[in-house]
Design a protein around this motif. Structure first.
Motif, short mmCIF file in Angstrom:
data_model
loop_
_atom_site.label_atom_id
_atom_site.label_comp_id
_atom_site.label_asym_id
_atom_site.label_seq_id
_atom_site.Cartn_x
_atom_site.Cartn_y
_atom_site.Cartn_z
N ARG A 112 0.80 -1.23 0.00
CA ARG A 112 0.00 0.00 0.00
C ARG A 112 0.83 1.27 0.00
N VAL B 101 0.00 0.27 -4.27
CA VAL B 101 -1.15 -0.54 -4.66
C VAL B 101 -2.39 -0.02 -3.94
N ARG B 102 -3.42 0.23 -4.68
CA ARG B 102 -4.68 0.73 -4.09
C ARG B 102 -5.52 -0.48 -3.67
N ILE B 103 -5.35 -0.86 -2.41
CA ILE B 103 -6.01 -2.05 -1.89
C ILE B 103 -7.48 -1.76 -1.63
N ASP C 65 -6.86 -5.48 -5.40
CA ASP C 65 -6.72 -4.06 -5.69
C ASP C 65 -8.08 -3.49 -6.08
#
Length: 258
Positions: free
Chosen positions: A187, A192-194, A231
């Motif tokens: 993140r 990374v857009r979790i 994601d």
């Protein structure tokens, strides 16, 4: 008086940033984020926390919310508060209470923080058969194997395997995994857009590898955790499989009505 002035001019500990989820209790999210920062702090980090007002401004919450979050950490023994001197991280602070999962990503980060981590190995490998459903169209993943030990006693507490998509693993610095949990690296470092993490915890018996790494008898009870990270496009980017010593961990889940 001079001693107090010296303490007050010591640079304060700088906590990580936090994106708040308005569907969850704010004090809980703040306490978990600050908790992860404390447990994952560098050895040379300051033990003095910013003031309540400064922390409230940092997280974008009210002073009352910040006060409730600090009270939670004080109850755990992670911090101590001194009138006129300020709030300080306990030098020997360690996690002792069960994890309470309310659906926050920061709860996952906090649960995994605060232990000494050794990277046992990493590299590309064929997608394991039991993970094929998570990586459709992929022929291989990059595996990371890590052993976590108690920071004070050196006793092994759990070991983890992470399977990452190769394009995600390209930007990963292995050294980051010795300081931070994989979720935080994905993140905060890799960007990374979790969107969500699906967790499964079940009782199993220790296989030969687990028994050796965790220093427990063969076939003794362990907790086996599987975490699938998605994601924002709904794609699986990481599957974590962690084996916890059964005598060191417990899990509880709180379901909020609203």
């Amino acid at each position: 008086m001079n001693q107090v002035n010296e303490v007050n001019h010591t640079p304060a500990f700088a906590p990580d940033s936090l994106v708040l989820n308005r569907k969850l209790p704010l004090w809980y999210q703040v306490s978990q984020s600050l908790r992860a920062s404390i447990l994952g702090r560098p050895q040379d980090a300051s033990l003095r926390l910013p003031t309540e007002e400064q922390l409230a401004g940092h997280y974008g919450v009210s002073v009352l919310t910040m006060r409730q979050a600090l009270k939670e950490l004080e109850t755990e023994g992670l911090i101590s508060r001194h009138r006129r001197r300020g709030t300080f991280i306990e030098p020997r602070a360690r996690r002792v209470s069960p994890v309470r999962l309310l659906g926050s990503i920061d709860a996952i980060v906090a649960q995994q923080s605060g232990e000494r981590t050794t990277v046992l190995g990493h590299g590309p490998a064929a997608v394991p058969g039991d993970l094929a459903e998570f990586f459709p169209g992929c022929t291989e993943v990059v595996n990371y194997r890590r052993l976590r030990c108690d920071g004070e006693t050196g006793e092994p507490t759990n070991w983890a395997e992470n399977a990452l998509r190769p394009e995600i693993a390209e930007g990963l610095d292995v050294a980051d995994l010795e300081r931070w949990p994989m979720t935080k690296v994905l993140r905060d470092t890799l960007g990374v857009r979790i969107s969500r993490i699906t967790d499964t915890v079940e009782a199993r018996l220790a296989d030969p590898v687990t028994a050796e790494l965790l220093q427990v008898p063969l076939l003794s009870p362990i907790l086996h955790y599987t975490g699938v990270t998605y994601d924002e496009s709904g794609r699986v980017v990481d599957v974590a499989r962690i084996r916890y010593r059964g005598d060191r961990f417990s899990f509880s889940v709180t379901v909020e009505a609203h």
